[in-house]
Design a protein around this motif. Structure first.
Motif, mmCIF file in Angstrom:
data_model
loop_
_atom_site.group_PDB
_atom_site.id
_atom_site.type_symbol
_atom_site.label_atom_id
_atom_site.label_comp_id
_atom_site.label_asym_id
_atom_site.label_seq_id
_atom_site.Cartn_x
_atom_site.Cartn_y
_atom_site.Cartn_z
ATOM 1 N N GLN A 143 0.852 -1.191 0.000
ATOM 2 C CA GLN A 143 0.000 0.000 0.000
ATOM 3 C C GLN A 143 0.883 1.234 0.000
ATOM 4 O OE1 GLN A 143 -2.434 -0.722 3.545
ATOM 5 N NE2 GLN A 143 -4.149 -1.271 2.233
ATOM 6 N N THR A 228 0.988 1.513 -6.387
ATOM 7 C CA THR A 228 -0.191 0.822 -5.872
ATOM 8 C C THR A 228 -1.437 1.653 -6.196
ATOM 9 O OG1 THR A 228 0.317 1.804 -3.708
ATOM 10 C CG2 THR A 228 0.952 -0.501 -4.056
ATOM 11 N N ASP A 230 -3.834 2.863 -4.587
ATOM 12 C CA ASP A 230 -4.226 3.966 -3.701
ATOM 13 C C ASP A 230 -3.506 5.270 -4.013
ATOM 14 O OD1 ASP A 230 -1.840 2.841 -2.862
ATOM 15 O OD2 ASP A 230 -2.332 2.838 -0.729
#
Length: 262
Positions: A143, A228, A230
């Motif tokens: 993340q 990633t 996010d």
């Protein structure tokens, strides 16, 4: 915070110290990830880099081979380094910025010339390295992370100068592409470069063997920037600094850039 990141297989950081400085002076990325440094960490010319504002470094080194380093103008703390496929090679290092973003810098094995692990141990090591990466990303989903480096695979048809001719050439074989795709999927990584430049031929490497690499233009996109999900949408401005391939005594790779607003 907005920062620009560059990844570059420098093919000897000591031999090409002046080129690293040229990039720092002319392009001034906030974070510069180098592969194939070919130097113990203590012999990387950090004093000159620090004079240009790159006061933070995390690195793994070896004498004459491999080696990865992250040089940063922004505060950076070490976030580990894995010996993928248990090769005993300096091929991965990670650093973490103050905003919590982790940067993984990889130098995936080239894999030799024969795309058959029964005939070529190096090809097997490359596939095992990617499998280990895949398994790690499955086990602990990354993340707020960026993955960069010389992954030594050009996955798309427009990442090589001739798809059909290169299907049996190491770096563009179907088995390598599949291993890379599984690794990417395991971490749900977004190919930032192709997010920003979705269409068209795009290369970051041109062989030293070509008498006139620029005219022949038989390149491959071996160097990658992933993020990633996010934070992937915070990226923009991806580009390849093709001109660096034409600098004096160049690396055979060109730097790849991306900017993030985080």
């Amino acid at each position: 915070m907005t920062f620009t990141l560059a990844t570059w297989n420098i093919n000897s950081v000591r031999l090409r110290e002046s080129l690293v400085c040229k990039l720092m002076e002319e392009e001034a990325p906030d974070v510069l990830c180098l592969q194939e440094c070919k130097s113990p960490v203590e012999k990387i010319p950090l004093e000159r880099f620090r004079a240009l504002g790159y006061n933070w470094i995390v690195a793994r080194g070896q004498k004459g081979y491999n080696g990865v380093a992250i040089l940063s103008k922004l505060p950076l703390t070490e976030a580990g380094g894995e010996d993928y496929a248990n090769l005993g090679h300096a091929r991965h290092v990670a650093g973490r910025l103050e905003n919590g973003v982790t940067i993984h810098n990889f130098y995936v094995p080239a894999g030799g010339d024969i795309p058959d692990r029964t005939q070529n141990e190096k090809f097997g090591q490359k596939l095992d390295f990617l499998t280990h990466m895949r398994d790690d990303f499955h086990a602990a989903k990354p993340q707020k992370s960026i993955l960069v480096g010389d992954l030594n695979i050009a996955p798309r048809e427009d990442d090589v100068w001739n798809h059909k001719q290169l299907l049996k050439i190491v770096s563009h074989t179907p088995i390598e592409i599949e291993h890379l795709a599984q690794t990417q999927d395991a971490g749900a990584w977004v190919d930032v470069t192709r997010k920003d430049i979705p269409e068209g031929l795009l290369y970051s490497w041109w062989s030293y063997r070509a008498a006139d690499w620029d005219t022949a233009d038989k390149g491959r996109r071996l160097d990658h920037v992933w993020a990633t999900p996010d934070i992937a949408n915070a990226s923009h401005g991806s580009r390849v600094l093709r001109a660096a391939r034409g600098w004096e005594q160049p690396s055979d790779h060109a730097p790849v850039f991306a900017t993030f607003d985080l």
